[in-house]
Write an enzyme that holds these catalytic residues in place. Structure first.
Site, PDB file in Angstrom:
ATOM      1  N   ASP A 265       0.682  -1.175  -0.284  1.00  0.00           N
ATOM      2  CA  ASP A 265       0.049  -0.240  -0.293  1.00  0.00           C
ATOM      3  C   ASP A 265       0.813   1.417   0.365  1.00  0.00           C
ATOM      4  O   ASP A 265       1.764   1.759   0.982  1.00  0.00           O
ATOM      5  CB  ASP A 265      -0.758   0.268   1.075  1.00  0.00           C
ATOM      6  CG  ASP A 265      -1.633   1.368   1.368  1.00  0.00           C
ATOM      7  OD1 ASP A 265      -2.770   1.916   0.322  1.00  0.00           O
ATOM      8  OD2 ASP A 265      -2.419   1.623   2.186  1.00  0.00           O
TER       9      ASP A 265
ATOM     10  N   GLU B 138      -1.014  -1.181  -5.036  1.00  0.00           N
ATOM     11  CA  GLU B 138      -2.268  -0.470  -5.071  1.00  0.00           C
ATOM     12  C   GLU B 138      -1.855   1.007  -6.109  1.00  0.00           C
ATOM     13  O   GLU B 138      -0.927   1.176  -6.248  1.00  0.00           O
ATOM     14  CB  GLU B 138      -3.161  -0.203  -4.278  1.00  0.00           C
ATOM     15  CG  GLU B 138      -4.045   0.414  -3.946  1.00  0.00           C
ATOM     16  CD  GLU B 138      -4.915   1.135  -2.260  1.00  0.00           C
ATOM     17  OE1 GLU B 138      -6.102   1.527  -3.263  1.00  0.00           O
ATOM     18  OE2 GLU B 138      -4.117   1.612  -1.796  1.00  0.00           O
TER      19      GLU B 138
ATOM     20  N   ASP C 102      -2.609   0.955   7.218  1.00  0.00           N
ATOM     21  CA  ASP C 102      -1.668   1.011   5.977  1.00  0.00           C
ATOM     22  C   ASP C 102      -1.145  -0.977   5.660  1.00  0.00           C
ATOM     23  O   ASP C 102      -1.107  -1.147   4.768  1.00  0.00           O
ATOM     24  CB  ASP C 102      -0.472   1.965   6.252  1.00  0.00           C
ATOM     25  CG  ASP C 102      -1.035   3.217   5.824  1.00  0.00           C
ATOM     26  OD1 ASP C 102      -1.425   3.437   5.495  1.00  0.00           O
ATOM     27  OD2 ASP C 102      -1.442   3.651   7.152  1.00  0.00           O
TER      28      ASP C 102
END
Length: 165
Positions: A7, A67, A140
């Site tokens: 992330d 991501e 996260d």
């Protein structure tokens, strides 16, 4: 298959290392990489790159899932996160591992079955799929676990996924 889920961010980068065998997942490690706002941007990017390289060296993932950057009204923030994504993608490429990218909508769809799921729903499903005792924290790191699961599901559903990206 060993997956490194990321992330991306500049201040806090979530990471997760997950093994997928058949239809089950096993968590090896997850957490965050933090960079301090009092450091120059280039130093922060170096820290991120070095830490991702160290994770790759230690855990030897076969694949990495990152991501994609979603729309951000603050252009300055979007550019900095984009730079962080760049050094993360570079670390994966330098290590010779396959790198896939997923939108938040794709991740939610793969993990929860609903692309508009809220953060709590995603965390509950991550907890369930990974047989965790409690919800993964911080957010996260939980997101990085979700990204790993997403990739595991997509890879299983579509052999030869790299041809589709």
């Amino acid at each position: 298959m060993r997956i490194l889920g990321i992330d991306p961010g500049l201040a806090t980068i979530g990471y997760a290392l997950v093994d997928k065998e058949s239809n089950s997942f096993k968590v090896l490690e997850y957490g965050v990489i933090k960079t301090s706002a009092d450091k120059e941007n280039i130093e922060r990017l170096e820290i991120i790159h070095r830490n991702i390289q160290e994770l790759i060296k230690e855990f030897k993932p076969e694949e990495m899932a990152v991501e994609e950057l979603f729309f951000n009204k603050n252009v300055k923030t979007a550019i900095k996160v984009g730079q962080a994504r760049g050094v993360i993608l570079l670390a994966g490429s330098q290590a010779g591992i396959k790198v896939a990218e997923y939108t938040p909508l794709q991740i939610k769809q793969a993990v929860v079955g609903y692309g508009r799921a809220d953060k709590r729903q995603v965390q509950q499903m991550v907890k369930s799929l990974l047989n965790l005792v409690e919800l993964p924290k911080p957010d996260d790191a939980a997101d990085a676990l979700a990204i790993s699961i997403c990739h595991g599901h997509v890879y299983s559903a579509h052999s030869g996924w790299e041809e589709r990206l």
